[in-house]
Design a protein around this motif. Structure first.
Motif, short mmCIF file in Angstrom:
data_model
loop_
_atom_site.label_atom_id
_atom_site.label_comp_id
_atom_site.label_asym_id
_atom_site.label_seq_id
_atom_site.Cartn_x
_atom_site.Cartn_y
_atom_site.Cartn_z
N GLN A 127 -15.99 0.36 -1.53
CA GLN A 127 -16.81 -0.75 -2.29
C GLN A 127 -15.83 -1.09 -3.43
OE1 GLN A 127 -20.07 -2.12 -2.09
NE2 GLN A 127 -20.48 -2.63 -4.03
N TYR A 128 -15.26 -0.17 -4.05
CA TYR A 128 -14.28 -0.41 -5.40
C TYR A 128 -13.04 -1.00 -4.72
CZ TYR A 128 -10.93 0.51 -8.95
OH TYR A 128 -9.96 0.45 -9.95
N THR A 129 -12.63 -0.47 -3.54
CA THR A 129 -11.11 -0.84 -3.14
C THR A 129 -11.59 -2.55 -2.46
OG1 THR A 129 -10.82 1.21 -2.38
CG2 THR A 129 -9.58 -0.55 -1.26
N LYS A 130 -12.70 -2.61 -1.82
CA LYS A 130 -12.98 -4.13 -1.62
C LYS A 130 -12.87 -5.06 -2.88
CE LYS A 130 -15.27 -3.30 2.87
NZ LYS A 130 -16.80 -3.40 3.48
N LEU A 131 -13.37 -4.66 -3.94
CA LEU A 131 -13.28 -5.47 -4.95
C LEU A 131 -11.75 -5.62 -5.35
CD1 LEU A 131 -16.57 -4.43 -7.10
CD2 LEU A 131 -16.07 -6.51 -5.92
N PHE A 132 -11.13 -4.51 -5.48
CA PHE A 132 -9.60 -4.20 -5.76
C PHE A 132 -8.91 -5.38 -5.10
CE2 PHE A 132 -5.63 -2.63 -6.45
CZ PHE A 132 -5.68 -1.83 -7.85
N TRP A 133 -9.30 -5.22 -3.74
CA TRP A 133 -8.28 -6.50 -2.48
C TRP A 133 -8.70 -7.87 -3.13
CZ3 TRP A 133 -10.32 -3.05 1.66
CH2 TRP A 133 -9.41 -2.02 2.20
N ILE A 134 -9.95 -7.93 -3.14
CA ILE A 134 -10.81 -9.66 -3.52
C ILE A 134 -9.85 -10.04 -4.75
CG2 ILE A 134 -12.50 -11.00 -4.14
CD1 ILE A 134 -14.24 -8.92 -2.25
N ASN A 135 -9.83 -8.99 -5.72
CA ASN A 135 -9.35 -9.55 -7.10
C ASN A 135 -7.93 -9.38 -7.21
OD1 ASN A 135 -11.80 -10.59 -8.85
ND2 ASN A 135 -12.52 -8.49 -7.76
N ASN A 136 -7.12 -8.79 -6.36
CA ASN A 136 -5.72 -8.28 -6.38
C ASN A 136 -5.38 -7.52 -7.61
OD1 ASN A 136 -4.28 -10.21 -4.20
ND2 ASN A 136 -5.45 -11.64 -5.44
N GLY A 137 -6.37 -6.62 -7.60
CA GLY A 137 -6.13 -5.61 -8.89
C GLY A 137 -7.50 -5.34 -9.37
N PRO A 138 -7.38 -4.37 -10.49
CA PRO A 138 -8.47 -3.93 -10.96
C PRO A 138 -9.20 -4.94 -12.06
CG PRO A 138 -6.72 -2.93 -12.07
CD PRO A 138 -6.19 -3.69 -11.08
N TYR A 139 -9.04 -5.97 -12.11
CA TYR A 139 -9.50 -6.86 -13.28
C TYR A 139 -10.37 -8.26 -12.49
CZ TYR A 139 -6.53 -4.45 -16.48
OH TYR A 139 -6.00 -3.42 -17.35
N ASN A 140 -11.31 -8.44 -12.88
CA ASN A 140 -12.16 -9.58 -12.30
C ASN A 140 -11.71 -10.82 -12.63
OD1 ASN A 140 -14.52 -11.66 -12.55
ND2 ASN A 140 -15.56 -10.01 -11.36
N ASN A 141 -11.53 -11.53 -11.49
CA ASN A 141 -10.88 -12.95 -11.41
C ASN A 141 -11.40 -13.84 -12.56
OD1 ASN A 141 -8.45 -13.82 -9.55
ND2 ASN A 141 -9.70 -12.80 -8.06
N LEU A 142 -12.69 -13.73 -12.69
CA LEU A 142 -13.28 -14.61 -13.83
C LEU A 142 -13.19 -14.41 -14.96
CD1 LEU A 142 -16.32 -15.69 -11.39
CD2 LEU A 142 -14.22 -16.66 -11.50
N THR A 143 -13.78 -12.97 -15.12
CA THR A 143 -13.92 -12.54 -16.57
C THR A 143 -12.74 -12.11 -17.23
OG1 THR A 143 -14.82 -10.25 -16.00
CG2 THR A 143 -16.39 -12.22 -15.86
N ALA A 144 -11.74 -11.55 -16.54
CA ALA A 144 -10.45 -10.69 -16.64
C ALA A 144 -10.93 -9.57 -17.35
CB ALA A 144 -9.76 -11.81 -18.13
N ARG A 145 -11.95 -9.06 -17.17
CA ARG A 145 -12.21 -7.72 -17.52
C ARG A 145 -11.98 -6.54 -16.49
NH1 ARG A 145 -14.56 -6.85 -22.51
NH2 ARG A 145 -15.02 -8.87 -23.46
N LYS A 146 -11.67 -5.30 -16.57
CA LYS A 146 -11.65 -4.32 -15.96
C LYS A 146 -12.77 -3.80 -15.27
CE LYS A 146 -9.93 -0.17 -17.04
NZ LYS A 146 -9.00 0.90 -17.21
#
Length: 686
Positions: A127-146
């Protein structure tokens, strides 16, 4: 600039400009673009669009139905350009955080060797890795937060050890054990308070925007260090402080990211024989820029690219958007590969063909208007590949180049990503417009006009928005450098204001873009949607009381300025719920015109103080109690906040000599499989 639609089940859509961002739209109405898509493909009831839900992200399959009918030459061109896009994706990961690639490779090592791992632990890691792939890293694309792993470090370590025993290779440094690697990366995987924001443009009193931001565009550098320092490679370098001295690590062959850039250029070179001559000229110029890193070569590439006006296939590739840099200077790497959708291009080209008419009637001072609009190219396109800063979370509209001098002298290109919009519309599971609409009539207008209004807003935002205006006589330098951290939000606001202003103009009826009988209803629906979104988008910022993302700042600024300076919008409450209600469309448009005049003045004159005051007053800060209320209302509907796309897969067909004789297209419908395939390709490269 990029117009990025952040897909929600409401379709309150965020448009980011080059464009990177802006309004959200409700779903439920059929998309106007969908009618042009072959019924045998897009309208197949068995076709799958929404693949899965990962946290608050939706995963959607992107289709390119026209690809199979393209000439073999164009298919081969798209294939090689797509390989170039995949080859550079690791650059953006590394730009986003210095440990992002190590983190991703650690996660991928575990997922590819699952034997002996506790199922619950493995599910949490996936689950975490899929979010990591979607966001190209450990930060949310919208909020900029980790975002962080939800399991304990010991469970993660046990999974890694099990994977290592199964033969997994971890990205350990020389002499480093897997245990030492996990210990070193543990704060990034598990502690949300360590380097919590990737781009922090408003860190608070006494804090520095560079040292408060976690991205990898700077190392050991503060704003104070930049006083008196002139950057030679502003867009395409990492700035580091070594032994007290500032050094620019240039992105080029032989410089930083040399391995990745060399691979990108190899595929670009392979594409040239299949390109039209104008496109081949642009590709050769891009390769030259990648080899030297010199700004003069970047300018030559931008000019060659924008002057290629008729090629049926095109690509955007390079260090382009500056949203991740709190200073608004450093470019993030991205790639987009696409072909022109001729059937859907007619409307957007009407805006381009009449750009001078709109420019002459801009509600800002004549001295800031272009006396002769040059070279605006506008197309509806179907995307085949996006990576880096453009994927898996994708724009819906793009206008480039960002260099103001080139825009004024040579023109610009605008594209509307038709298949992205269509896939997002078809993946939307339902509507929640009524939750934030004050009356049933408002919700009905959104259902009737929302999809078309969203498309028209995007088209005008890109074509006549970003392409408009000029700098004041005597202005030197660039507006980005002058306005600094507020430039991107200001430019997005400027383009949005232009779209909002001209949507109500009778010219759109005259051009045959909107039927006269629908014009007033469509305008009101758009103004209502834009107003609601300033409230609804707060659901994305679930921590803190300020907004970092430029496109969200833009929306907040416009609506709250209108609320403070006109009688167009009222804040109302009912049954303990907050609503933003449009009460006067004419006052809304009049206010938009006044605000646009000031925003254009700020850009044209490079008035950084006025930009800062505008956003600090209206665009950054919000009431957390209202946000908490909005989050509760949205969560009750269990809808995603944004979307990542799975790209089509291209497979070359070759003859005995290795020459490409055809390219087939397929649709993986599996984010995990696609991301691991990309990763395996990267590890196989020398």
């Amino acid at each position: 600039m990029r117009h990025l639609r952040l897909l929600t089940a409401f379709m309150t859509v965020t448009i980011l400009a080059a464009c990177g961002g802006s309004p959200e739209r409700e779903a439920g109405a059929p998309a106007a673009t969908a009618a042009a898509t072959p019924a045998s493909a897009a309208d197949d009831p068995n076709r799958k669009y929404l693949l899965e839900r990962v946290g608050d992200a939706a995963v959607v399959q992107l289709y390119a139905d026209g690809f199979a009918a393209l000439p073999v030459r164009e298919k081969a061109l798209i294939y090689h350009l797509s390989q170039a896009a995949i080859a550079g994706r690791d650059i953006y990961y590394d730009q986003k955080h210095r440990h992002a690639l190590e983190m991703r490779r650690t996660l991928e090592a575990i997922l590819t060797h699952p034997q002996g791992i506790d199922p619950a632990t493995l599910a949490a890691i996936e689950q975490y890795t899929k979010l990591f792939w979607i966001n190209n890293g450990p930060y949310n694309n919208l909020t900029a937060r980790k975002f962080v792993l939800t399991i304990q470090p010991a469970a993660f370590a046990a999974a890694a050890k099990a994977a290592a025993q199964s033969g997994a290779a971890f990205p350990t440094r020389a002499g480093e054990t897997v245990d030492a690697l996990l210990t070193r990366l543990q704060p990034m995987f598990f502690d949300a308070g360590v380097e919590p924001i990737v781009t922090n443009k408003t860190p608070g009193s006494g804090r520095d925007i560079l040292t408060a931001s976690a991205n990898n565009l700077y190392s050991g550098v503060s704003l104070a260090d930049l006083k008196g320092f002139t950057e030679r490679y502003g867009l395409n370098s990492r700035l580091v402080k070594t032994n007290g001295k500032l050094v620019e690590e240039v992105y080029k062959v032989g410089g930083l990211y040399s391995k990745e850039i060399t691979e990108v250029t190899r595929h670009l070179e392979a594409a040239i024989p299949f390109a039209t001559e104008p496109m081949a000229k642009a590709l050769r110029a891009l390769i030259q820029w990648y080899r030297t890193g010199e700004d003069a070569d970047r300018v030559a590439y931008d000019i060659a690219w924008v002057e290629d006006r008729e090629s049926p296939v095109d690509t955007i590739n390079g260090f382009i958007e500056v949203y991740m840099d709190p200073r608004g200077i450093k470019g993030s790497w991205e790639a987009v590969v696409f072909y022109v959708n001729r059937e859907k291009t007619e409307r957007i080209r009407k805006f381009a063909d009449n750009a001078q008419w709109f420019e002459d009637r801009m509600p800002f001072a004549a001295k800031y208007r272009k006396p002769a609009v040059r070279g605006i190219v506008a197309n509806a396109i179907d995307v085949v590949m996006e990576s880096g800063d453009s994927g898996p979370v994708t724009p819906i509209g793009i206008n480039l180049p960002n260099d103001q001098r080139i825009r004024e002298e040579h023109g610009s290109k605008s594209v509307s990503l038709s298949n992205v919009r269509d896939a997002s519309d078809r993946a939307t599971p339902g509507s929640m417009r009524s939750e934030f609409s004050w009356t049933p009539e408002e919700a009905e207008r959104a259902a009737k006009y929302g999809a078309l209004a969203a498309e028209l807003h995007t088209d005008m935002h890109e074509v006549i928005g970003h392409a408009s205006g000029r700098q004041a006589d005597g202005f030197t330098g660039t507006p980005q450098a002058a306005i600094k951290e507020h430039f991107s939000a200001l430019e997005e606001g400027r383009a949005d204001l232009i779209a909002l202003y001209f949507l109500a103009d009778p010219k759109l009826v005259e051009l045959g873009i909107i039927p006269a009988a629908d014009h007033d209803g469509l305008v009101r629906a758009e103004y209502e949607s834009y107003t609601r979104n300033a409230l609804v988008q707060l659901r994305r910022v679930r921590e803190g009381t300020q907004i970092e993302e430029d496109h969200m700042r833009n929306r907040q600024m416009i609506i709250h300025w209108l609320m403070a300076n006109t009688k167009a919008i009222e804040k109302r409450s009912r049954d303990g719920k907050t609503y933003y209600v449009l009460v006067d469309p004419k006052a809304f448009r009049e206010g938009v015109g006044r605000l646009l005049a000031e925003v254009q003045r700020i850009k044209s004159e490079g008035d950084a103080a006025a930009a800062a005051a505008l956003f600090d007053t209206h665009g950054i800060h919000f009431d957390s109690t209202v946000r908490d209320e909005v989050v509760k209302r949205v969560d009750a509907l269990n809808l995603p906040s944004y979307t990542g796309f799975v790209m089509p897969k291209l497979t070359p067909v070759t003859d005995a000599s290795g020459a490409v004789t055809d390219v087939t297209i397929s649709y993986p419908q599996d984010l995990k499989a696609q991301m691991l395939e990309y990763a395996m390709g990267a590890s196989a490269r020398p």
